[in-house]
Design a protein around this motif. Structure first.
Motif, PDB file in Angstrom:
ATOM      1  N   PRO A  32     -12.611  -8.750  16.404  1.00 28.67           N
ATOM      2  CA  PRO A  32     -11.187  -8.526  16.099  1.00 28.67           C
ATOM      3  C   PRO A  32     -10.930  -7.301  15.227  1.00 28.67           C
ATOM      4  O   PRO A  32      -9.862  -6.691  15.316  1.00 28.67           O
ATOM      5  N   SER A  33     -11.890  -6.929  14.389  1.00 27.48           N
ATOM      6  CA  SER A  33     -11.691  -5.777  13.505  1.00 27.48           C
ATOM      7  C   SER A  33     -11.707  -4.456  14.255  1.00 27.48           C
ATOM      8  O   SER A  33     -11.168  -3.461  13.781  1.00 27.48           O
ATOM      9  N   GLY A  34     -12.371  -4.434  15.408  1.00 32.66           N
ATOM     10  CA  GLY A  34     -12.508  -3.187  16.153  1.00 32.66           C
ATOM     11  C   GLY A  34     -13.526  -2.232  15.579  1.00 32.66           C
ATOM     12  O   GLY A  34     -13.678  -1.109  16.060  1.00 32.66           O
ATOM     13  N   LEU A  35     -14.264  -2.661  14.549  1.00 34.29           N
ATOM     14  CA  LEU A  35     -15.239  -1.778  13.897  1.00 34.29           C
ATOM     15  C   LEU A  35     -16.569  -1.785  14.656  1.00 34.29           C
ATOM     16  O   LEU A  35     -16.949  -2.797  15.242  1.00 34.29           O
ATOM     17  N   GLN A  74       4.278 -23.427   5.471  1.00 35.23           N
ATOM     18  CA  GLN A  74       3.919 -23.187   4.073  1.00 35.23           C
ATOM     19  C   GLN A  74       2.734 -22.232   3.965  1.00 35.23           C
ATOM     20  O   GLN A  74       2.701 -21.334   3.094  1.00 35.23           O
ATOM     21  N   MET A  75       1.757 -22.413   4.833  1.00 33.77           N
ATOM     22  CA  MET A  75       0.601 -21.517   4.824  1.00 33.77           C
ATOM     23  C   MET A  75       1.021 -20.072   5.107  1.00 33.77           C
ATOM     24  O   MET A  75       0.490 -19.125   4.510  1.00 33.77           O
ATOM     25  N   TYR A  76       1.975 -19.918   6.005  1.00 36.25           N
ATOM     26  CA  TYR A  76       2.479 -18.579   6.330  1.00 36.25           C
ATOM     27  C   TYR A  76       3.116 -17.922   5.114  1.00 36.25           C
ATOM     28  O   TYR A  76       2.837 -16.758   4.797  1.00 36.25           O
ATOM     29  N   TRP A  77       3.965 -18.679   4.401  1.00 39.70           N
ATOM     30  CA  TRP A  77       4.652 -18.099   3.235  1.00 39.70           C
ATOM     31  C   TRP A  77       3.639 -17.648   2.187  1.00 39.70           C
ATOM     32  O   TRP A  77       3.740 -16.540   1.640  1.00 39.70           O
ATOM     33  N   TYR A  78       2.666 -18.488   1.895  1.00 44.10           N
ATOM     34  CA  TYR A  78       1.711 -18.143   0.837  1.00 44.10           C
ATOM     35  C   TYR A  78       0.745 -17.045   1.277  1.00 44.10           C
ATOM     36  O   TYR A  78       0.327 -16.214   0.474  1.00 44.10           O
ATOM     37  N   GLN A 126      -2.586 -14.591  12.864  1.00 45.05           N
ATOM     38  CA  GLN A 126      -3.038 -13.357  12.214  1.00 45.05           C
ATOM     39  C   GLN A 126      -2.900 -13.442  10.703  1.00 45.05           C
ATOM     40  O   GLN A 126      -3.745 -12.931   9.964  1.00 45.05           O
ATOM     41  N   TYR A 127      -1.846 -14.091  10.224  1.00 43.20           N
ATOM     42  CA  TYR A 127      -1.690 -14.279   8.778  1.00 43.20           C
ATOM     43  C   TYR A 127      -2.811 -15.167   8.231  1.00 43.20           C
ATOM     44  O   TYR A 127      -3.348 -14.910   7.143  1.00 43.20           O
ATOM     45  N   TYR A 128      -3.156 -16.210   8.971  1.00 45.23           N
ATOM     46  CA  TYR A 128      -4.202 -17.120   8.492  1.00 45.23           C
ATOM     47  C   TYR A 128      -5.570 -16.424   8.501  1.00 45.23           C
ATOM     48  O   TYR A 128      -6.376 -16.617   7.577  1.00 45.23           O
ATOM     49  N   ARG A 129      -5.819 -15.636   9.538  1.00 48.35           N
ATOM     50  CA  ARG A 129      -7.085 -14.895   9.578  1.00 48.35           C
ATOM     51  C   ARG A 129      -7.175 -13.913   8.417  1.00 48.35           C
ATOM     52  O   ARG A 129      -8.233 -13.765   7.793  1.00 48.35           O
ATOM     53  N   TYR A 130      -6.054 -13.242   8.150  1.00 54.44           N
ATOM     54  CA  TYR A 130      -6.034 -12.309   7.023  1.00 54.44           C
ATOM     55  C   TYR A 130      -6.342 -13.046   5.716  1.00 54.44           C
ATOM     56  O   TYR A 130      -7.158 -12.584   4.905  1.00 54.44           O
TER      57      TYR A 130
END
Length: 561
Positions: free
Chosen positions: A101-104, A398-402, A437-441
């Protein structure tokens, strides 16, 4: 639908929270048998094709290698070796683009194949695996480089060595994600190989029962597995047909459906007496134990409206995606973008110049119709659909907000790491927020912080150890000096008291010299250096004798009462 119902097991099944009914889109790639892909001229083998530490190269540019030869060794307990997928010459050990996913880019071993497919000497086949110990079987599986073939790529040998008794072995044949059919075709065409691997796993773990879970949208696979199991006649082993519902192929979700047990938050299936393996993993175990072959190939689905002739190919690990797509007829005019994996849990590839790894199960060339651009994300309207769809009963909103606020401590309080990244929440979100994507971040940030914390803790421990070592050395030095000073203060005298050891040594030497001189005088021997003295020498002797006499008189005076 009737065919699905007729093949349902009589075993009681359970439901997990949430989930989705999605168009499966599997028929596109199941119309023809699995066929072997052509041998590529170049193999690119990443050193990290698994969870854990990357493998350590054992070869260098210019080395000749044979098919099945170990070219990179596992490092540490959670790692897996890498083997050459064909014979040829190593042309580089360098960073290359890899599917991530990083593309590196990442370190890879690049092999130019010679087309001869010459095999290395393989370990002895073990058809009598029942006579082998668990440790021997686990080591064989580890040396074969087998990892989870369902996508997680966790080293199989680690999962087969739990620290507690295991009651149930679950074999995952659900393959719930749309478009992907590699496991379906494996079970249809090589069910006997899967069941042979199940027999090895069952013996190794010493389980009471084994449950093979397959979704009811795969009637051909169900029939083939049922027939193969009947021929093998494994005790307490059953093919269980489960309802089609995404993500029933998730490890925890499948365990819930088959057994009703809930894997605790932050836990693993072994904590409830269960071990779960994919059907592809079982087949690879059979190859390793019964034939001595390492994991160097796998079935890959090539599908989507962007592929001219969707199919399943048996692919050498390290083959480039571009070559495989060419063997599937190339891209069609409707190809929009390329995804590794399925539309729910896969990730977009920047181009097709990346290699197939052990965990790569599908190349999806999606059209705009199949995977449209959702457009810019809108504000969350707090509708709660994400929580309804979540199969892990989390609170995605809630997970998204935090996660968005980078409040990593708070997002972890909402069990961030229980998220399986299935994409159900993002699929139903009317605001098209890319929640996964937010959770992965957030997960990556947490892992980075944990790594930094461990580094800081390690540095602190090293500093404290150094300070303690220096303090210990200083204390030992002071103790030695104190002991030496105490010894110097002791002066033995006539009454047994203490005396200066240095003066005592000088007096002893003088006494020995006087005795020697007296003895020589008795024998009539005159020292050679006392004759024919010059006036200056004689004067020095007289002065020394005067000093000696003065010192002797002073000592006698001090000792008088």
């Amino acid at each position: 639908m009737d065919a699905r119902v007729e093949q349902r097991s009589e075993r009681r099944l359970y439901r997990f929270h949430g989930g989705l009914h999605l168009p499966d889109n599997k028929h596109q790639s199941t119309g023809q048998p699995v066929r072997p892909a052509a041998l590529p001229t170049l193999l690119v083998l990443p050193l990290s094709q698994h969870i854990g530490a990357p493998a350590k190269p054992l070869v260098a540019p210019g080395d000749s290698v044979l098919k099945g030869q170990m070219i990179a060794a596992a490092q540490g307990a959670v790692s897996a070796p890498v083997h050459a997928s064909s014979s040829g010459t190593v042309v580089a050990v360098e960073k290359r683009p890899v599917p991530h996913p990083s593309g590196l880019p990442a370190p890879c071993i690049v092999i130019e194949t010679d087309g001869e497919e010459r095999w290395a000497e393989l370990p002895e086949p073990w058809p009598d695996f029942e006579q082998r110990s668990a440790d021997e079987l686990i080591q064989r599986i580890r040396d074969a480089g087998i990892v989870g073939m369902g996508g997680a790529a966790f080293p199989t040998s680690v999962k087969l060595d739990p620290d507690r008794p295991i009651d149930t072995l679950v074999i995952n044949g659900a393959e719930c994600e749309p478009y992907i059919t590699c496991d379906d075709m494996l079970m249809r065409e090589r069910a006997d190989r899967v069941i042979a691997g199940v027999a090895v796993l069952r013996h190794l773990l010493g389980v009471r029962q084994c449950l093979i879970g397959i979704e009811d949208n795969k009637p051909e696979a169900i029939g083939a597995m049922t027939r193969a199991l009947a021929e093998r006649d494994l005790p307490a082993t059953e093919v269980v047909v489960i309802p089609t519902r995404y993500p029933s192929g998730g490890e925890k979700q499948l365990i819930r459906v088959l057994t009703g047990k809930e894997v605790p938050s932050g836990g693993i299936p072994a904590h409830v007496g269960i071990v779960c393996h994919n059907v592809g993993t079982a087949a690879a175990v059979a190859d390793a134990v019964l034939e001595g072959k390492p994991l160097i190939s796998r079935i890959v689905t090539l599908t989507g409206e962007g592929i001219a002739a969707p199919c399943n190919l048996e692919v050498a690990v390290g083959s480039l995606a571009s070559e495989l797509i060419g063997q599937a007829g190339g891209y069609s005019a409707r190809a929009s973008h390329l995804i590794l994996g399925g539309p729910m849990m896969g990730f977009a590839l920047p181009d097709d110049g990346v290699p197939i790894t052990k965990a790569a199960n599908c190349l999806l060339a999606a059209s705009e119709r199949e995977d449209p651009d959702p457009g810019p994300a809108l504000a969350c309207i707090r509708c709660g659909r994400c929580a309804e769809a979540c199969p892990v009963t989390l609170l995605p909103q809630q997970m998204y907000w935090y996660a968005k606020a980078k409040d990593l401590e708070k997002v972890q309080e909402y069990n961030l790491f229980d998220c399986i990244e299935c994409g159900c929440c993002a699929y139903v979100c009317p605001s098209h927020i890319p929640l996964v994507q937010y959770y992965r971040y957030a997960k990556n940030e947490c892992w980075d912080q944990e790594r930094e914390r461990k580094k800081a803790e390690h540095a602190r421990q090293r500093h404290e150890a150094r300070v303690a070592r220096l303090a210990r050395l200083e204390a030992e030095k002071k103790a030695r000096l104190k002991k030496k000073k105490a010894a110097l203060k002791k002066k033995p005298d006539a009454a047994g008291g203490a005396a200066d050891p240095k003066k005592a040594a000088i007096e002893a030497a003088m006494k020995r010299a006087a005795e020697k001189k007296a003895k020589l005088a008795q024998e009539g021997v005159t020292p050679a250096n006392t004759e024919a003295l010059t006036e200056a020498q004689q004067r020095q002797i007289e002065q020394a004798e005067a000093r000696r006499k003065e010192a002797s008189d002073g000592k006698q005076t001090s000792e008088s009462p």
